[in-house]
Design a protein around this motif. Structure first.
Motif, short mmCIF file in Angstrom:
data_model
loop_
_atom_site.label_atom_id
_atom_site.label_comp_id
_atom_site.label_asym_id
_atom_site.label_seq_id
_atom_site.Cartn_x
_atom_site.Cartn_y
_atom_site.Cartn_z
N ASN A 1 -67.75 7.20 -64.19
CA ASN A 1 -69.03 6.93 -64.85
C ASN A 1 -69.15 5.51 -65.39
O ASN A 1 -70.27 5.01 -65.53
CB ASN A 1 -69.26 7.92 -65.98
CG ASN A 1 -69.47 9.33 -65.49
OD1 ASN A 1 -69.49 9.60 -64.30
ND2 ASN A 1 -69.61 10.24 -66.42
N HIS B 1 -74.35 7.23 -49.08
CA HIS B 1 -73.49 8.10 -49.89
C HIS B 1 -72.18 7.38 -50.17
O HIS B 1 -71.60 6.74 -49.29
CB HIS B 1 -73.25 9.42 -49.17
CG HIS B 1 -74.50 10.21 -48.99
ND1 HIS B 1 -74.99 11.03 -49.96
CD2 HIS B 1 -75.37 10.26 -47.97
CE1 HIS B 1 -76.12 11.57 -49.54
NE2 HIS B 1 -76.38 11.11 -48.32
N VAL C 1 -80.45 5.16 -48.10
CA VAL C 1 -79.59 6.03 -48.90
C VAL C 1 -78.19 5.94 -48.31
O VAL C 1 -77.98 6.21 -47.13
CB VAL C 1 -80.10 7.49 -48.87
CG1 VAL C 1 -79.14 8.39 -49.62
CG2 VAL C 1 -81.50 7.57 -49.44
N VAL D 1 -79.80 1.38 -56.90
CA VAL D 1 -80.01 2.51 -57.79
C VAL D 1 -78.79 3.42 -57.65
O VAL D 1 -78.45 3.84 -56.54
CB VAL D 1 -81.29 3.30 -57.42
CG1 VAL D 1 -81.44 4.52 -58.30
CG2 VAL D 1 -82.52 2.40 -57.53
N ILE D 2 -78.14 3.69 -58.76
CA ILE D 2 -76.98 4.57 -58.76
C ILE D 2 -77.39 5.86 -59.45
O ILE D 2 -77.82 5.84 -60.60
CB ILE D 2 -75.79 3.93 -59.52
CG1 ILE D 2 -75.43 2.59 -58.90
CG2 ILE D 2 -74.59 4.88 -59.53
CD1 ILE D 2 -74.44 1.78 -59.71
N THR D 3 -77.26 6.96 -58.75
CA THR D 3 -77.63 8.26 -59.32
C THR D 3 -76.47 9.23 -59.17
O THR D 3 -76.56 10.22 -58.48
CB THR D 3 -78.88 8.83 -58.63
OG1 THR D 3 -78.60 8.96 -57.24
CG2 THR D 3 -80.09 7.95 -58.84
N ALA D 4 -75.39 8.91 -59.83
CA ALA D 4 -74.21 9.77 -59.74
C ALA D 4 -73.45 9.70 -61.06
O ALA D 4 -73.47 8.67 -61.74
CB ALA D 4 -73.32 9.32 -58.60
N ALA D 5 -72.82 10.78 -61.39
CA ALA D 5 -71.98 10.80 -62.59
C ALA D 5 -71.23 12.11 -62.65
O ALA D 5 -71.61 13.09 -62.02
CB ALA D 5 -72.83 10.62 -63.85
N THR E 1 -68.75 2.57 -61.60
CA THR E 1 -70.18 2.28 -61.57
C THR E 1 -70.42 0.79 -61.79
O THR E 1 -71.23 0.16 -61.09
CB THR E 1 -70.93 3.12 -62.60
OG1 THR E 1 -70.73 4.51 -62.29
CG2 THR E 1 -72.41 2.82 -62.61
#
Length: 86
Positions: A64, A11, A9, A38-42, A68
């Motif tokens: 976004n 950040h 992970v 894996v991108i898990t941000a927005a 990205t």
């Protein structure tokens, strides 16, 4: 042989374009080579809020979409250079 998945992970502030390549390099180093991303941000904004604040709308699109895509491209280049990736 051990086929346990290795996960790191890392950040990363998608609002900071300069940190994107650094985040990929950190993940690659910690994993001994990365095979996926894996991108898990927005960011989120309601239609009314985005219409009222065009700077926020621009930031949302930058984070976004543009950053990205840039993050994914850094990861793709890193994986291709190692002959890995999903």
């Amino acid at each position: 042989t051990n086929h346990e998945p290795h996960v790191a992970v890392v950040h990363c502030d998608l609002d900071d374009a300069h940190g994107l390549e650094r985040a990929v390099a950190e993940a690659d180093e910690r994993l001994g080579g990365m095979d996926g991303l894996v991108i898990t941000a927005a960011l989120f904004g309601t239609q009314d809020a985005l219409e009222a604040d065009t700077l926020r709308a621009t930031q949302l699109l930058t984070v976004n979409v543009a950053h990205t895509i840039a993050l994914a491209e850094y990861a793709r280049k890193t994986m291709m250079a190692r002959g890995s990736g999903m």
